[in-house]
Every structure is written in C-alpha cells, then in structure tokens.
Motif scaffolding. Structure first.
Motif, mmCIF file in Angstrom:
data_model
loop_
_atom_site.group_PDB
_atom_site.id
_atom_site.type_symbol
_atom_site.label_atom_id
_atom_site.label_comp_id
_atom_site.label_asym_id
_atom_site.label_seq_id
_atom_site.Cartn_x
_atom_site.Cartn_y
_atom_site.Cartn_z
ATOM 1 N N ARG A 1 0.843 -1.208 0.000
ATOM 2 C CA ARG A 1 0.000 0.000 0.000
ATOM 3 C C ARG A 1 0.875 1.254 0.000
ATOM 4 O O ARG A 1 0.611 2.214 -0.734
ATOM 5 C CB ARG A 1 -0.920 -0.003 1.225
ATOM 6 N N HIS A 2 1.892 1.236 0.839
ATOM 7 C CA HIS A 2 2.838 2.352 0.898
ATOM 8 C C HIS A 2 3.459 2.580 -0.486
ATOM 9 O O HIS A 2 3.550 3.717 -0.967
ATOM 10 C CB HIS A 2 3.913 2.038 1.940
ATOM 11 N N ARG B 1 2.260 1.777 -3.449
ATOM 12 C CA ARG B 1 1.267 2.320 -4.387
ATOM 13 C C ARG B 1 0.976 3.789 -4.089
ATOM 14 O O ARG B 1 0.766 4.592 -5.000
ATOM 15 C CB ARG B 1 -0.032 1.518 -4.335
ATOM 16 N N ASP B 2 0.973 4.147 -2.811
ATOM 17 C CA ASP B 2 0.760 5.560 -2.465
ATOM 18 C C ASP B 2 1.897 6.420 -3.004
ATOM 19 O O ASP B 2 1.687 7.545 -3.459
ATOM 20 C CB ASP B 2 0.639 5.734 -0.951
ATOM 21 N N HIS C 1 1.577 6.586 -7.001
ATOM 22 C CA HIS C 1 0.464 7.412 -7.480
ATOM 23 C C HIS C 1 0.425 8.791 -6.823
ATOM 24 O O HIS C 1 -0.537 9.542 -7.030
ATOM 25 C CB HIS C 1 -0.859 6.674 -7.246
ATOM 26 N N ARG D 1 -0.018 9.712 -3.725
ATOM 27 C CA ARG D 1 -1.148 9.873 -2.809
ATOM 28 C C ARG D 1 -0.650 10.299 -1.431
ATOM 29 O O ARG D 1 -0.734 9.542 -0.451
ATOM 30 C CB ARG D 1 -1.949 8.573 -2.733
ATOM 31 N N ALA E 1 -3.451 10.377 1.291
ATOM 32 C CA ALA E 1 -3.852 9.031 1.702
ATOM 33 C C ALA E 1 -2.800 8.414 2.615
ATOM 34 O O ALA E 1 -3.123 7.776 3.619
ATOM 35 C CB ALA E 1 -4.078 8.150 0.475
ATOM 36 N N TRP E 2 -1.518 8.583 2.253
ATOM 37 C CA TRP E 2 -0.451 8.045 3.094
ATOM 38 C C TRP E 2 -0.447 8.711 4.459
ATOM 39 O O TRP E 2 -0.313 8.042 5.480
ATOM 40 C CB TRP E 2 0.912 8.195 2.431
ATOM 41 N N ALA F 1 -7.191 3.023 -6.609
ATOM 42 C CA ALA F 1 -6.925 4.010 -5.548
ATOM 43 C C ALA F 1 -7.226 3.491 -4.149
ATOM 44 O O ALA F 1 -7.983 4.101 -3.392
ATOM 45 C CB ALA F 1 -7.736 5.277 -5.833
ATOM 46 N N GLY G 1 -7.017 3.085 -0.390
ATOM 47 C CA GLY G 1 -6.547 4.006 0.640
ATOM 48 C C GLY G 1 -6.994 5.438 0.452
ATOM 49 O O GLY G 1 -6.779 6.277 1.313
ATOM 50 N N GLU G 2 -7.658 5.753 -0.675
ATOM 51 C CA GLU G 2 -8.054 7.140 -0.901
ATOM 52 C C GLU G 2 -9.265 7.522 -0.041
ATOM 53 O O GLU G 2 -9.430 8.659 0.315
ATOM 54 C CB GLU G 2 -8.401 7.357 -2.391
#
Length: 307
Positions: free
Chosen positions: A47-48, A50-51, A54, A56, A59-60, A303, A305-306
C-alpha cells in the motif's frame, strides 16, 4: 488484492511460511498471530508503495496517523472502515495478549519508529532523494523492522527477557546480524524490481549513486556484506550461547531465562535459512515472470486508501 488475485497468488507469496521457518517452537496461537501480522506487513508495504507511485500523499498521511493511533489503542480500531487499519488492530490485540505490559510498550515504541521510517522513505521516494549508504543502512534497520522481529522472539519462547539479557552485547549483536542479513539479502533480490521502478531505497542503488559502483560491482558488494553477516553471526552466536549457559547456573528463574535465550538464539539462526528459502520461493521476487518488472502482477493499482 482483488479476490481473483488472492486465489491465484496469495499462497505462492509464502508470507506465512517465512514466519513459520523463523519462530520455530512457538505455541500455535503465537505462531498464527505472528504469521498474520507478517502477511499484514507485506500488504502495508505494498500500500505504501502504491501511495508513492500514485503520489497519494494525503492518503499516506491519513494511514500513517491511523496506524499510530491503532498501535496505542487497537481495541478502538477493530472495525475501522479501512481493512488495513482494522487488520493491524486485530494483530495488535492478539500480539499484546501474550506477554506483559512492558513488552507491549516496547513493541509499540519500536513500531511507532517503523511507521515514521516509512514516512521518511515516502518523502525520499517522492522527492527522488537517494540516501547515502550510511543513511540508508540506518533507515533500513527501521523500515525492515529489525527490532520488531527480534521482539517477537520472546512470545515465541514464552518468556519476556530481562533488560540485562536483551541489551547484552552478545545477544544484541547476534540479533542485529540476523536481521541485517535478511534486509541486505532482500535488497539483493529486490534490486531488479526496484531499478525497473526507479526506486531510491536499496543498498545497491545507494552504492551505485553515491559510491560510483557499477551494477555488477554493487551486486558483488551486497553479496560480500551478506556473506560477512553469516560469518560474523557464527561468532556472535557462540558468545550469546555462552550468555545462555551462564544463566543456567543460577536460580530457577535464571535457568528458565537461559532456556528462553537459547530458543531465541536458535531462531536467530533459523532466520538465515528461512529468509534465503523465502526469497527463492515467493512469487514476490520472480520479476522475470512479470509483464512489468517494476510492478507485481498481484498488486491492485486502483486508488486503495483514498477513502
């Protein structure tokens, strides 16, 4: 991971197998809790990633603060709408149940530091900052969670070790070397994926960027460090076993501690074989089989975690 990806890839990632090869002798409930926590850790790492990919940042930041909060009061986060937070809270409730308050506080202190290290990595990656070799090695001890996996040796041995034992140079040295081996071997196996993804966090990348090594020279240097960890561990292991033997001549409580220390040291040794096996069996590192060498095929790029 979408449901179809779970069915196709989850078992082949071998996340729980890695822990089963490390915490040998742990009671079943302890082993299950550690294995589930390990699987959670890999999902969190993805997840980290991907954040970062992208961009994000919001989100992070939300996830970072939620994990800090769940670490301190996991019971309040068991039904959090983000399954990553809820899963973490579930792991913490279970892990906090095995030993005493002091162990729980130590584990929390260590994991708060891991979360903040992931934030430093997020900032380095989004700004394109390659840390120096020394800075990277210091940060890697946190992002790989050296002291978390070492802490978990104790519930596996069903014994909270006294400070004098945990902080003894022989015990600390053996623990550090087992984790350094794992982190650096991971860097070696992750290097193709991370170069393909324009990563900045890898020992090899720091060696290339700051020390002027070629890719081949960097690989050779990581291999040298990995092999050095093994030889140095064998010496540290002998010293740590002498520490365990010295406790066996004491009181009943000290003898029990000595038995636990021997179990912990044995599992430090197991970390070497388990990590080696994992990196050659897990689908996480089989980049030559991926359509995109920078992106695992099981990762959901949407997306997450958004919300």
């Amino acid at each position: 991971m979408p449901a179809d990806k779970v069915e196709e890839y989850a078992d082949g990632l071998c996340y729980t197998d890695l822990m089963a090869g490390y915490y040998i002798g742990a009671p079943d409930d302890v082993m299950q809790a550690i294995a589930d926590y390990s699987a959670w850790f890999f999902v969190w790492d993805d997840r980290h990633d991907r954040d970062v990919i992208h961009g994000r940042a919001d989100a992070w930041r939300r996830l970072r603060f939620r994990l800090h909060a769940a670490l301190d009061s996991p019971g309040d986060h068991l039904h959090h709408p983000d399954p990553l937070v809820a899963g973490f809270a579930d792991s913490m409730v279970r892990l906090y149940s095995f030993l005493g308050k002091k162990w729980n506080e130590r584990f929390a202190l260590h994991f708060h530091a891991v979360i903040e290290a992931y934030d430093r990595e997020f900032r380095n990656r989004t700004s394109g900052t390659v840390p120096t070799v020394d800075a990277y090695l210091e940060l890697r001890r946190l992002t790989f969670a050296h002291w978390i996996w070492t802490d978990l040796l104790e519930p596996s041995a069903q014994c909270e070790l006294p400070v004098a034992v945990r902080k003894h140079p022989a015990y600390e040295r053996a623990a550090l070397l087992s984790q350094e081996f794992a982190a650096w071997y991971n860097d070696l196996c992750s290097l193709p994926k991370e170069i393909a993804g324009d990563e900045v966090h890898n020992l090899g990348i720091s060696l290339i960027h700051h020390d002027g090594l070629t890719l081949e020279e960097a690989v050779t240097e990581i291999r040298r460090r990995v092999e050095e960890c093994i030889s140095e561990f064998l010496a540290a292991e002998r010293d740590a076993l002498r520490l365990a033997d010295s406790l066996m001549d004491g009181t009943v409580e000290e003898k029990a501690t000595g038995v636990a220390v021997r179990a912990c040291i044995g599992n430090m040794r197991n970390w070497f074989s388990s990590v080696y096996w994992f990196h050659h069996e897990s689908g996480r590192y089989m980049v030559d089989n991926w359509d995109d060498r920078s992106t695992p095929p099981y990762v959901n790029n949407e997306a997450a975690g958004e919300k």
